[in-house]
Design a protein around this motif. Structure first.
Motif, PDB file in Angstrom:
ATOM      1  N   TYR A  28       0.849  -0.992  -0.042  1.00  0.00           N
ATOM      2  CA  TYR A  28      -0.012  -0.041  -0.147  1.00  0.00           C
ATOM      3  C   TYR A  28       0.961   1.276  -0.041  1.00  0.00           C
ATOM      4  CZ  TYR A  28      -3.625   3.107   1.115  1.00  0.00           C
ATOM      5  OH  TYR A  28      -4.483   4.237   1.258  1.00  0.00           O
ATOM      6  N   ALA A  29       2.098   1.094   0.606  1.00  0.00           N
ATOM      7  CA  ALA A  29       2.711   2.199   0.845  1.00  0.00           C
ATOM      8  C   ALA A  29       3.416   2.504  -0.467  1.00  0.00           C
ATOM      9  CB  ALA A  29       3.942   2.201   1.999  1.00  0.00           C
ATOM     10  N   ARG A  30       3.639   1.560  -1.249  1.00  0.00           N
ATOM     11  CA  ARG A  30       4.506   1.885  -2.652  1.00  0.00           C
ATOM     12  C   ARG A  30       3.283   2.407  -3.752  1.00  0.00           C
ATOM     13  NH1 ARG A  30       6.496  -3.114  -1.202  1.00  0.00           N
ATOM     14  NH2 ARG A  30       5.297  -4.236  -2.989  1.00  0.00           N
ATOM     15  N   LEU A  31       2.106   2.381  -3.336  1.00  0.00           N
ATOM     16  CA  LEU A  31       1.048   2.690  -4.303  1.00  0.00           C
ATOM     17  C   LEU A  31       1.304   4.152  -4.792  1.00  0.00           C
ATOM     18  CD1 LEU A  31      -1.995   0.361  -3.294  1.00  0.00           C
ATOM     19  CD2 LEU A  31      -0.305   0.069  -5.095  1.00  0.00           C
ATOM     20  N   PRO A  32       0.972   4.690  -6.100  1.00  0.00           N
ATOM     21  CA  PRO A  32       1.077   5.870  -5.970  1.00  0.00           C
ATOM     22  C   PRO A  32       0.149   7.046  -5.357  1.00  0.00           C
ATOM     23  CG  PRO A  32       0.557   4.696  -8.177  1.00  0.00           C
ATOM     24  CD  PRO A  32       0.562   4.037  -7.041  1.00  0.00           C
ATOM     25  N   SER A  33       0.512   8.118  -5.031  1.00  0.00           N
ATOM     26  CA  SER A  33       0.051   8.830  -3.860  1.00  0.00           C
ATOM     27  C   SER A  33      -1.461   9.240  -4.190  1.00  0.00           C
ATOM     28  CB  SER A  33       0.703  10.173  -3.664  1.00  0.00           C
ATOM     29  OG  SER A  33       0.969  10.873  -4.934  1.00  0.00           O
ATOM     30  N   GLU A  34      -1.879   9.630  -5.813  1.00  0.00           N
ATOM     31  CA  GLU A  34      -2.984  10.066  -6.117  1.00  0.00           C
ATOM     32  C   GLU A  34      -4.031   8.622  -5.796  1.00  0.00           C
ATOM     33  OE1 GLU A  34      -0.695   8.715  -9.820  1.00  0.00           O
ATOM     34  OE2 GLU A  34      -0.152   9.769  -7.848  1.00  0.00           O
ATOM     35  N   PHE A  35      -3.577   7.513  -6.161  1.00  0.00           N
ATOM     36  CA  PHE A  35      -4.382   6.340  -5.910  1.00  0.00           C
ATOM     37  C   PHE A  35      -4.793   6.241  -4.500  1.00  0.00           C
ATOM     38  CE2 PHE A  35      -4.796   1.536  -5.100  1.00  0.00           C
ATOM     39  CZ  PHE A  35      -6.082   1.409  -5.987  1.00  0.00           C
ATOM     40  N   ARG A  36      -3.637   6.370  -3.550  1.00  0.00           N
ATOM     41  CA  ARG A  36      -4.096   6.349  -2.052  1.00  0.00           C
ATOM     42  C   ARG A  36      -4.855   7.343  -1.793  1.00  0.00           C
ATOM     43  NH1 ARG A  36       1.722   6.289   0.451  1.00  0.00           N
ATOM     44  NH2 ARG A  36       2.031   7.842  -1.443  1.00  0.00           N
ATOM     45  N   ALA A  37      -5.106   8.623  -2.260  1.00  0.00           N
ATOM     46  CA  ALA A  37      -5.694   9.632  -1.940  1.00  0.00           C
ATOM     47  C   ALA A  37      -7.188   9.354  -1.887  1.00  0.00           C
ATOM     48  CB  ALA A  37      -5.347  10.917  -2.714  1.00  0.00           C
ATOM     49  N   VAL A  38      -7.594   8.406  -2.668  1.00  0.00           N
ATOM     50  CA  VAL A  38      -9.074   8.081  -3.177  1.00  0.00           C
ATOM     51  C   VAL A  38      -9.316   6.989  -2.084  1.00  0.00           C
ATOM     52  CG1 VAL A  38      -9.032   8.418  -5.571  1.00  0.00           C
ATOM     53  CG2 VAL A  38      -8.785   6.273  -4.677  1.00  0.00           C
ATOM     54  N   CYS A  39      -8.466   6.416  -1.355  1.00  0.00           N
ATOM     55  CA  CYS A  39      -8.538   5.414  -0.114  1.00  0.00           C
ATOM     56  C   CYS A  39      -8.373   5.828   1.089  1.00  0.00           C
ATOM     57  CB  CYS A  39      -7.625   4.462  -0.328  1.00  0.00           C
ATOM     58  SG  CYS A  39      -7.382   3.783  -2.084  1.00  0.00           S
ATOM     59  N   GLU A  40      -8.547   7.190   1.264  1.00  0.00           N
ATOM     60  CA  GLU A  40      -8.376   7.868   2.641  1.00  0.00           C
ATOM     61  C   GLU A  40      -9.286   7.061   3.818  1.00  0.00           C
ATOM     62  OE1 GLU A  40      -9.187  12.060   5.099  1.00  0.00           O
ATOM     63  OE2 GLU A  40      -9.063  11.797   2.843  1.00  0.00           O
ATOM     64  N   GLY A  41      -8.496   6.802   4.755  1.00  0.00           N
ATOM     65  CA  GLY A  41      -9.452   6.166   6.242  1.00  0.00           C
ATOM     66  C   GLY A  41      -9.379   4.596   5.677  1.00  0.00           C
ATOM     67  N   LEU A  42      -8.783   4.027   4.521  1.00  0.00           N
ATOM     68  CA  LEU A  42      -9.028   2.627   4.277  1.00  0.00           C
ATOM     69  C   LEU A  42      -8.495   1.715   5.115  1.00  0.00           C
ATOM     70  CD1 LEU A  42      -9.573   0.455   1.779  1.00  0.00           C
ATOM     71  CD2 LEU A  42      -7.245   0.647   1.374  1.00  0.00           C
ATOM     72  N   ILE A  43      -8.778   0.542   5.651  1.00  0.00           N
ATOM     73  CA  ILE A  43      -8.325  -0.335   6.767  1.00  0.00           C
ATOM     74  C   ILE A  43      -8.011  -1.464   5.848  1.00  0.00           C
ATOM     75  CG2 ILE A  43      -8.775  -1.656   8.745  1.00  0.00           C
ATOM     76  CD1 ILE A  43     -10.603   0.578   9.623  1.00  0.00           C
ATOM     77  N   ILE A 121      -9.484  -2.689  -4.259  1.00  0.00           N
ATOM     78  CA  ILE A 121      -9.591  -1.111  -4.143  1.00  0.00           C
ATOM     79  C   ILE A 121     -10.118  -0.574  -5.558  1.00  0.00           C
ATOM     80  CG2 ILE A 121      -8.730   1.337  -3.571  1.00  0.00           C
ATOM     81  CD1 ILE A 121      -6.514  -0.566  -1.933  1.00  0.00           C
ATOM     82  N   GLY A 122      -9.622  -0.921  -6.594  1.00  0.00           N
ATOM     83  CA  GLY A 122      -9.713  -0.230  -7.823  1.00  0.00           C
ATOM     84  C   GLY A 122     -10.988  -0.483  -8.279  1.00  0.00           C
ATOM     85  N   HIS A 123     -11.545  -1.644  -8.370  1.00  0.00           N
ATOM     86  CA  HIS A 123     -12.923  -1.941  -8.734  1.00  0.00           C
ATOM     87  C   HIS A 123     -13.832  -1.408  -8.193  1.00  0.00           C
ATOM     88  CE1 HIS A 123     -11.801  -5.041 -11.946  1.00  0.00           C
ATOM     89  NE2 HIS A 123     -11.268  -5.723 -10.557  1.00  0.00           N
ATOM     90  N   HIS A 124     -13.859  -0.914  -6.876  1.00  0.00           N
ATOM     91  CA  HIS A 124     -14.826  -0.167  -6.203  1.00  0.00           C
ATOM     92  C   HIS A 124     -14.728   1.435  -6.246  1.00  0.00           C
ATOM     93  CE1 HIS A 124     -17.022  -3.441  -4.612  1.00  0.00           C
ATOM     94  NE2 HIS A 124     -15.654  -4.081  -4.781  1.00  0.00           N
ATOM     95  N   PHE A 125     -13.481   1.846  -6.960  1.00  0.00           N
ATOM     96  CA  PHE A 125     -13.432   3.185  -6.844  1.00  0.00           C
ATOM     97  C   PHE A 125     -13.433   3.546  -8.538  1.00  0.00           C
ATOM     98  CE2 PHE A 125     -12.039   2.671  -2.757  1.00  0.00           C
ATOM     99  CZ  PHE A 125     -12.591   3.837  -2.034  1.00  0.00           C
ATOM    100  N   GLY A 126     -14.032   2.639  -9.482  1.00  0.00           N
ATOM    101  CA  GLY A 126     -14.023   3.023 -10.788  1.00  0.00           C
ATOM    102  C   GLY A 126     -12.989   2.906 -11.598  1.00  0.00           C
ATOM    103  N   PHE A 127     -11.924   2.304 -11.256  1.00  0.00           N
ATOM    104  CA  PHE A 127     -10.424   2.227 -12.195  1.00  0.00           C
ATOM    105  C   PHE A 127     -10.873   0.964 -13.020  1.00  0.00           C
ATOM    106  CE2 PHE A 127      -9.015   4.304  -8.497  1.00  0.00           C
ATOM    107  CZ  PHE A 127      -7.951   5.388  -8.744  1.00  0.00           C
ATOM    108  N   SER A 128     -10.321   1.388 -14.202  1.00  0.00           N
ATOM    109  CA  SER A 128     -10.325   0.037 -15.405  1.00  0.00           C
ATOM    110  C   SER A 128      -9.343  -0.889 -15.248  1.00  0.00           C
ATOM    111  CB  SER A 128     -10.315   0.877 -16.745  1.00  0.00           C
ATOM    112  OG  SER A 128      -8.958   1.057 -16.830  1.00  0.00           O
ATOM    113  N   ASP A 129      -9.121  -1.914 -15.625  1.00  0.00           N
ATOM    114  CA  ASP A 129      -8.017  -2.894 -15.558  1.00  0.00           C
ATOM    115  C   ASP A 129      -7.040  -2.359 -16.199  1.00  0.00           C
ATOM    116  OD1 ASP A 129      -9.652  -4.896 -14.530  1.00  0.00           O
ATOM    117  OD2 ASP A 129     -10.117  -5.952 -16.500  1.00  0.00           O
ATOM    118  N   ASP A 130      -6.898  -1.372 -17.059  1.00  0.00           N
ATOM    119  CA  ASP A 130      -5.670  -0.974 -17.667  1.00  0.00           C
ATOM    120  C   ASP A 130      -5.098   0.096 -16.548  1.00  0.00           C
ATOM    121  OD1 ASP A 130      -5.661  -2.204 -20.008  1.00  0.00           O
ATOM    122  OD2 ASP A 130      -6.767  -0.555 -21.037  1.00  0.00           O
ATOM    123  N   ASP A 131      -5.976   0.795 -15.811  1.00  0.00           N
ATOM    124  CA  ASP A 131      -5.559   1.832 -14.874  1.00  0.00           C
ATOM    125  C   ASP A 131      -4.741   1.111 -13.783  1.00  0.00           C
ATOM    126  OD1 ASP A 131      -6.539   4.074 -16.059  1.00  0.00           O
ATOM    127  OD2 ASP A 131      -8.549   3.810 -14.972  1.00  0.00           O
TER     128      ASP A 131
END
Length: 140
Positions: A28-43, A121-131
């Motif tokens: 999770y820490a290695r994920l891009p910051s803009e991706f982590r930003a949509v996950c604020e508070g994620l457990i 995370i991605g499927h529930h936040f609308g990211f495509s498979d390519d994203d």
């Protein structure tokens, strides 16, 4: 010339739940910051297997069918304000099914943990498979 590191498999043990939590936190820490930003508070939670209610809800034939699960509300379901008593978004990683998958594929365990984490995370936040593929690549 590069030397090959040998692992003492005879003395190796399976990663524990705590080891998986550390791998998930590192991924999770290695994920891009803009991706982590949509996950604020994620457990992120790690369990050996999904519980029976989850297996029934997901129509799984075996407790090994599910590697991970997102529980919460993605961007499409989020309103301006959270409902009273609403739980935070959570990702569940299931250790034993992930280990089983790892044993029959040629990917590293860390890559599989990252993949499951990003996709749950991605499927529930609308990211495509390519994203998600691009996000995983940036996390390596």
């Amino acid at each position: 010339m590069q030397t090959e590191t040998k692992i003492d498999w005879a003395g190796a043990t399976a990663p524990t739940l705590e080891d998986f939590e550390a791998m998930a936190d590192a991924a999770y820490a290695r994920l891009p910051s803009e991706f982590r930003a949509v996950c604020e508070g994620l457990i992120i939670r790690v369990e050996d297997f999904p519980d029976d209610d989850v297996l029934d809800e997901m129509k799984c034939e075996s407790e090994f069918d599910l590697l991970g699960l997102f529980q919460g509300r993605g961007l499409a379901q989020r309103g301006a304000a959270a409902e009273t008593g609403e739980f935070p978004n959570m990702v569940w990683l299931y250790r034993r099914p992930i280990l089983d998958y790892w044993a029959s594929h040629e990917e590293t365990l860390g890559a599989i943990v990252t993949h499951v984490l990003v996709h749950e995370i991605g499927h529930h936040f609308g990211f495509s498979d390519d994203d998600m593929e691009e996000i995983e690549g940036r996390a390596e």
